[in-house]
Design an enzyme around this catalytic site. Sequence first.
Site, PDB file in Angstrom:
ATOM      1  N   ARG A 188       2.633   6.169  -2.842  1.00 23.05           N
ATOM      2  CA  ARG A 188       3.711   6.924  -3.498  1.00 23.05           C
ATOM      3  C   ARG A 188       3.384   7.157  -4.965  1.00 23.05           C
ATOM      4  O   ARG A 188       3.585   8.254  -5.501  1.00 23.05           O
ATOM      5  CB  ARG A 188       5.038   6.182  -3.354  1.00 23.05           C
ATOM      6  CG  ARG A 188       6.229   6.904  -3.982  1.00 23.05           C
ATOM      7  CD  ARG A 188       7.548   6.351  -3.465  1.00 23.05           C
ATOM      8  NE  ARG A 188       7.734   4.948  -3.829  1.00 23.05           N
ATOM      9  CZ  ARG A 188       8.310   4.537  -4.958  1.00 23.05           C
ATOM     10  NH1 ARG A 188       8.732   5.436  -5.848  1.00 23.05           N
ATOM     11  NH2 ARG A 188       8.468   3.255  -5.208  1.00 23.05           N
ATOM     12  N   ASP A 209       0.816  -1.205   0.000  1.00 20.12           N
ATOM     13  CA  ASP A 209       0.000   0.000   0.000  1.00 20.12           C
ATOM     14  C   ASP A 209       0.856   1.265   0.000  1.00 20.12           C
ATOM     15  O   ASP A 209       0.476   2.280  -0.593  1.00 20.12           O
ATOM     16  CB  ASP A 209      -0.931   0.001   1.212  1.00 20.12           C
ATOM     17  CG  ASP A 209      -2.051  -1.015   1.069  1.00 20.12           C
ATOM     18  OD1 ASP A 209      -2.326  -1.437  -0.071  1.00 20.12           O
ATOM     19  OD2 ASP A 209      -2.661  -1.382   2.091  1.00 20.12           O
ATOM     20  N   SER A 233      -5.754   2.484  13.813  1.00 20.52           N
ATOM     21  CA  SER A 233      -4.793   2.193  14.881  1.00 20.52           C
ATOM     22  C   SER A 233      -4.935   3.140  16.065  1.00 20.52           C
ATOM     23  O   SER A 233      -4.452   2.830  17.162  1.00 20.52           O
ATOM     24  CB  SER A 233      -3.364   2.254  14.332  1.00 20.52           C
ATOM     25  OG  SER A 233      -2.971   3.587  14.068  1.00 20.52           O
TER      26      SER A 233
END
Length: 270
Positions: free
Chosen positions: A54, A49, A170
């Site tokens: 990028r 990913d 997260s």
Amino acid sequence: MNFGKKVWLIGNSSEKSKKTLNKLSKILKAEHFVFDDINPEIVISVGGDGTLLRAMHMYEYQLDRVRFLGVHTGHLGFYTDFTDEDLFEVVEALYDENPAQAIHYPLIRVQVSFTDGYQIVRHVLNEATIRRASKTMVGDVRISDYLFERFRGDGLSISTPTGSTAYNKSIGGAVVHPRVKAMQVAEIASLNNVVYRTLGSPMIVAEKDTITVCPAPEDDYSLTFDQLTFEYKNIKSIEFSLDGTTISFANCAHTPFWERVSKSFIGEVE
């Protein structure tokens, strides 16, 4: 013979990705695909990913005419539909790929305004964050024209629906389906006590609203746009909005969103 579809490949630095990219390049050349890094129709990401992010930022200003396809060579590829063992399937899919059937995911527009009047504008696929290098960040948070709160803590993350499964998850954010056109604000270690209060939970902000963060005048702010990190000072405001800009994925072997989530975070259900 191929009809001249223009492609470009972008990989990461791992040996496996290098070998996969080289092998796929040879197959595509043999099938007479056109390699064009300036005006590609399809950008093929080989890696994970991070490589896809990028690639997206490399073509951030051509998103209206570029589609993406991901081949993952690692353990987690949320944005990738093929593995390094599917290279001939990739070629077949590219033959059959129809631009009109591309899958579109919303991006967040981030406008950073500085005290001298200078502005920068970026778009993010996963999230943008603001924080201070070492001290508590203080900043007013506005939802459209309403002053919602004065935040104190390590920082804030503003994510897209697809980005809700990344850093946002997260730090306790919710997972949001891409069909829900919204932004999510998640706090990073907020300061809550009898003196200072924040909402203390993630917020889902509607498509037509804007989120504006006006940080206190400090000189050590760190902003991230997906995987890109920049240090800034003299920030007046940061505005987040959904302006209709999307990233397009070639609809070759598209995996439904909840299936991606299940495979990425839960695995086999017995």
